[in-house]
Motif scaffolding. Sequence first.
Motif, PDB file in Angstrom:
ATOM      1  N   LYS A 315       0.831  -1.203   0.000  1.00 39.01           N
ATOM      2  CA  LYS A 315       0.000   0.000   0.000  1.00 39.01           C
ATOM      3  C   LYS A 315       0.865   1.252   0.000  1.00 39.01           C
ATOM      4  O   LYS A 315       1.889   1.314   0.683  1.00 39.01           O
ATOM      5  CB  LYS A 315      -0.901   0.018   1.234  1.00 39.01           C
ATOM      6  N   SER A 320       1.229   0.532  -6.556  1.00 40.65           N
ATOM      7  CA  SER A 320      -0.083   0.257  -5.977  1.00 40.65           C
ATOM      8  C   SER A 320      -1.053   1.397  -6.270  1.00 40.65           C
ATOM      9  O   SER A 320      -2.198   1.168  -6.676  1.00 40.65           O
ATOM     10  CB  SER A 320       0.048   0.048  -4.467  1.00 40.65           C
ATOM     11  N   GLU A 337      -6.465  -6.668  -1.324  1.00 45.02           N
ATOM     12  CA  GLU A 337      -5.066  -6.464  -0.929  1.00 45.02           C
ATOM     13  C   GLU A 337      -4.657  -7.410   0.193  1.00 45.02           C
ATOM     14  O   GLU A 337      -3.871  -7.060   1.071  1.00 45.02           O
ATOM     15  CB  GLU A 337      -4.855  -5.007  -0.516  1.00 45.02           C
ATOM     16  N   GLN A 340       0.264  -8.812  -0.206  1.00 43.51           N
ATOM     17  CA  GLN A 340       1.086  -7.713  -0.699  1.00 43.51           C
ATOM     18  C   GLN A 340       2.559  -8.077  -0.538  1.00 43.51           C
ATOM     19  O   GLN A 340       2.951  -8.655   0.468  1.00 43.51           O
ATOM     20  CB  GLN A 340       0.812  -6.430   0.089  1.00 43.51           C
TER      21      GLN A 340
END
Length: 416
Positions: A315, A320, A337, A340
């Motif tokens: 993030k 992203s 998400e 990740q």
Amino acid sequence: MSPGAASGWSHALPGIADRLKGLRCVAAVAAHGSAVRAADMLCLSQPAVTRAVLEIEKFCAARLFERGARGMLATVLGARIAQRAQRLFDHLEAGATEAVALMPEGEGRDAMQGRFCASVSAASLKALVAVAASASEAHAAQVLGQSQPSVHRALRDLESLARARLLWKSVRGTRLTDAGDAMLRRVKLAFAEMRAMESDIASWHGNVRGRVVIGALPLSVTLFLPQAIQAVMQAHPEVEVVVIDGTYESLLRQLSHADIDVIVGALRPAAAGVRQEALFDEPLAIIARPGHPCLARRSLALRHLLQWDWVMPPKGTPASLALLEAFAAQGLPGPGETLQTNNTTLARAMVGTTDRLALTSLRQARADARAGLVCVVPVALPQTTRCIGVALRESGDPSSDLAAVLAAMREASSDS
């Protein structure tokens, strides 16, 4: 020492560090134009200044000053060494000032301007770097090839000169106080200038050598960086190149602490004390395993890809944010998400063994597709182009070895 400084802390201890007095004299003579005036400024005798300058010239195997009736004029190399010397002493003086400022109220004592640089020893600076890396005076002594009492004494001398408490000792070892962290950063920046001096001296004699530590961001350095490194090592075999990866935040901290020399990747808004250079623009692409169900659709759009899980970039990263903006531009929610990673190897492995989709640079996606590792998903990703470049410390000039690496990066990026 900053986490991830896998470059090995011992490279921060250049041989010229043992000649601090001589470097002070070189900087003073360059600034004042004569050994006599430099001696007055340094509170030394003129013969002592002259001897110290001659010792540095012997170390450099080059003349640093032209002597004449009117005084001493720095040569090209002399001016460069003097500039770096002044910068390293500015770092050390700032370290003492910042350390005192971080002491609890009533405990710090104002550093006497110039006293720290005039008196600090290379042994104390090396001991601080070593104990910060090992969290143990005994281990630091072992690595430095000294006795533990001598390391302890060097650290106490450093605290006395800095007029601040730099270290805490406990049953778990020795750790730095906030003041010690501030001092350590400045000491490592000073050592970086010394390493740059040694690289510049070698270059003056026609031999580019040294050690360059590159911090590489994911999804950014796929093809042009290996090409640049190979070009440098072919042209300059004595240049050692170390590449580490990490998040932007961790690499930025390591850059500011001189644990790495340059960050390569997608550019962010420039942080304080950092200057950036753009190299090229890089679009992103979606990848899937060969035979993925999405590739069987005759007409594929971005909305169709939401039915599969993804390997998402962390993030807040440019990749992203660019992907989420591409979905948002079509009125779509972004992919989930739950997974990740900034590890491109893991992302490629997950894509290759599952139905997950992932994001990578377009040129890396095409290279992996040619190798049969993945397929490029034929969905356009408008407005996901990122600017790839380098970030360097704003203060100072690149050393000769770093300059060679930067030149190779520019060449490789223009060819790609």
